[in-house]
Structures are given as structure tokens and as C-alpha cells.
Design a protein around this motif. Structure first.
Motif, short mmCIF file in Angstrom:
data_model
loop_
_atom_site.label_atom_id
_atom_site.label_comp_id
_atom_site.label_asym_id
_atom_site.label_seq_id
_atom_site.Cartn_x
_atom_site.Cartn_y
_atom_site.Cartn_z
N PRO A 175 -38.12 62.88 4.40
CA PRO A 175 -38.71 62.81 5.74
C PRO A 175 -40.21 62.56 5.74
N GLU A 176 -40.92 63.18 4.80
CA GLU A 176 -42.37 63.02 4.77
C GLU A 176 -42.79 61.62 4.31
N ALA A 177 -41.85 60.85 3.78
CA ALA A 177 -42.17 59.50 3.30
C ALA A 177 -41.71 58.42 4.28
N LEU A 178 -41.06 58.81 5.39
CA LEU A 178 -40.50 57.82 6.30
C LEU A 178 -41.58 56.92 6.90
N ASN A 179 -42.61 57.51 7.49
CA ASN A 179 -43.65 56.71 8.12
C ASN A 179 -44.32 55.77 7.13
N ARG A 180 -44.65 56.32 5.97
CA ARG A 180 -45.33 55.52 4.95
C ARG A 180 -44.45 54.36 4.47
N THR A 181 -43.19 54.65 4.24
CA THR A 181 -42.27 53.62 3.74
C THR A 181 -42.10 52.50 4.75
N VAL A 182 -41.90 52.89 6.02
CA VAL A 182 -41.73 51.89 7.07
C VAL A 182 -43.00 51.07 7.24
N SER A 183 -44.15 51.75 7.22
CA SER A 183 -45.43 51.05 7.38
C SER A 183 -45.66 50.05 6.26
#
Length: 275
Positions: free
Chosen positions: A200-208
Motif C-alpha cells: 500500500p505504501e508503494a502504490l502512489n509511487r509506483t503509479v506515478s
């Protein structure tokens, strides 16, 4: 989705779609109709309106479809639909309008000239699962879950079936449609419903990172490729090759293709013109 630029309200849309921010060529649209982010008529009109505006916005290279709250999207607003049982036609006209608008939204995503990425941090069920399947790419957080549970309430997920059956194998699609059971992010990844499953903590970074990588490409090439991908998928093998060859020739004639090839040969970064 966290933004690198301050989110601004989409003043042309109902409150159901409150976040629309563009940064680095990536437009993030966040569904916000808690607790279920249900696809009410207002939500679908807001989403389609935002997508239509992004179509002609040269600053937008990629669209990310995110959500606020614990649920990505629980599908149609069943309370809204049930309320129309009191209509003289027992809701038939409203149900027809709802399904037509939903189909229009899904096709707007598929036919959109910009790649659309779903960022799924929670539950996506029924038409919400259809929404994920309709996007070009999808990234799910561990803990996200997916289902087409209509069969559990006597309503087969026939329209979600269209998107689902075009993105996962028939056996997997039928398993989801016939059982109505939830699958986790890892299973969705193995089915091909999502591209990546991350903490979950990597979702934003991965999508970005994924969105920025795509946004760095020629916008003309992205538009050409996305359109060709979905068009050839509906054709027979020989017809698909004939069509793809014509697309390739036209693409070769574009200024961006010339620039890209020159930049590759000259070992420099290309400067895209979108033409």
C-alpha cells in the motif's frame, strides 16, 4: 493519490468527482463519493465530463483514475436504482439510462487518446471491477480486492463481463462471474486483471513512476498505438496485420517518428512535437 501539485476542485463536475490535478503531464481524477464511490448517474457524468475535457487538453499525456477512501468503487448505486422501482415503468427507463451511460463511460476510457491507469487501493466490485478492467493499465495495492458479485443478488454482471472477458482468460472471467467471490490483488495479477500488485505504501509511487514513464513518450505515438491496439484486437489475424502495417507506415511518416529515430542514432534525448 498524493499529488506533486496542489489538487484543485473540478468546478464543472458534481461533488462526486472532487479532485482533478495535473502535474508533469499526468492528470489524476479521484472518485470521491464515500463510502462506496458508487457509480451513480452524477458520478458517471462527472467522470465522463472530466475524461472528455482531458481529451483535448495538450497538457495531459496520461490519466490516472484513483479514489478517496477505502473503496475504489463498489459498482452501481443500488439504492439510487432501487428508488426507481416506484416509477410507472418499474424503473425500466432509468435502468436503461444507467446501463447506457455506464457503457459510454467504459468506452470513453478505451477510446480515449491518452493512456488511462487505474490506481486501486481498495475494493473494486461489479461495475467498479469493470472500471478497472476498462483502463489500459492497473496497479493494485496489497489488500485490494476484486469481484463481480452480481450473481449473489440475482443480477448477473453482464456489462462488467464485457470488460472482464477482454482482459482475462475465459476460465478466469467465468470463475469470477459465476461464483461472485472476491479475489485478492495477487490473484488479480495472476489473472491479468492488474499489471502490478504492490505494498500500500508503494502504490502512489509506483503509479506515478509508471505514468511519468509513459508521459515522457511522444503523445502522437501513444495516441496512434492505443487506438491501433484496441482496433486490431477485434480483427482476424490477416486483417490485423494489414491494418497494423498501414498504421506503421503512417506512423513512420510522422515528425515525431523522424525525430525519435534521429535522436536514437545521434544518441540524444528526442524533442517531441506531437505531430
Amino acid at each position: 493519490m498524493a499529488q506533486t501539485a496542489q489538487a484543485r476542485p473540478d468546478t464543472q463536475a458534481p461533488p462526486a468527482l472532487v479532485r482533478a490535478a495535473c502535474s508533469g503531464g499526468v492528470l489524476t481524477l479521484a472518485l470521491s463519493n464515500p463510502p462506496a464511490n458508487a457509480l451513480s448517474i452524477a458520478m458517471m457524468k462527472a467522470l465522463k465530463g472530466a475524461l472528455d475535457r482531458a481529451r483535448g487538453d495538450d497538457d495531459v499525456k496520461v490519466v490516472v483514475l484513483a479514489h478517496e477512501g477505502k473503496v475504489f468503487c463498489a459498482g452501481h448505486d443500488l439504492k439510487e436504482m432501487t428508488a426507481h422501482r416506484a416509477d410507472p415503468d418499474w424503473g425500466r427507463a432509468f435502468f436503461t439510462e444507467t446501463m447506457a451511460l455506464c457503457s459510454e463511460v467504459m468506452q470513453t476510457i478505451v477510446r480515449h487518446p491518452k493512456p488511462v491507469i487505474a490506481a486501486v487501493g481498495g475494493v473494486a466490485t461489479a461495475a467498479g471491477c469493470q472500471l478497472v478492467a476498462s483502463c489500459d493499465l492497473a496497479v493494485a495495492a496489497h489488500g485490494a480486492r476484486f469481484a463481480t458479485p452480481g450473481v449473489n443478488i440475482g443480477l448477473f454482471c453482464s456489462t462488467p463481463m464485457v470488460a472482464l472477458s477482454r482482459n482475462v482468460s475465459r476460465k478466469h472471467a467465468m470463475e469470477m462471474l459465476l461464483t461472485g467471490e472476491m479475489i485478492d490483488a495477487e490473484t488479480a495479477l495472476s489473472f491479468g486483471l492488474v499489471n502490478r500488485a504492490v505494498p500500500p505504501e508503494a502504490l502512489n509511487r509506483t503509479v506515478s513512476e509508471l505514468a511519468q514513464t509513459i508521459a515522457s513518450k511522444s503523445p502522437l505515438t501513444l495516441k496512434t498505438g492505443k487506438e491501433a491496439f484496441y482496433a486490431q484486437a477485434e480483427m482476424g489475424l490477416a486483417e490485423a496485420y494489414d491494418y497494423a502495417a498501414r498504421v506503421m507506415v503512417e506512423n513512420m511518416m510522422a515528425r515525431d517518428a523522424e525525430e525519435g529515430i534521429d535522436a536514437f542514432i545521434e544518441k540524444r534525448k528526442p524533442e517531441w512535437k506531437g505531430e
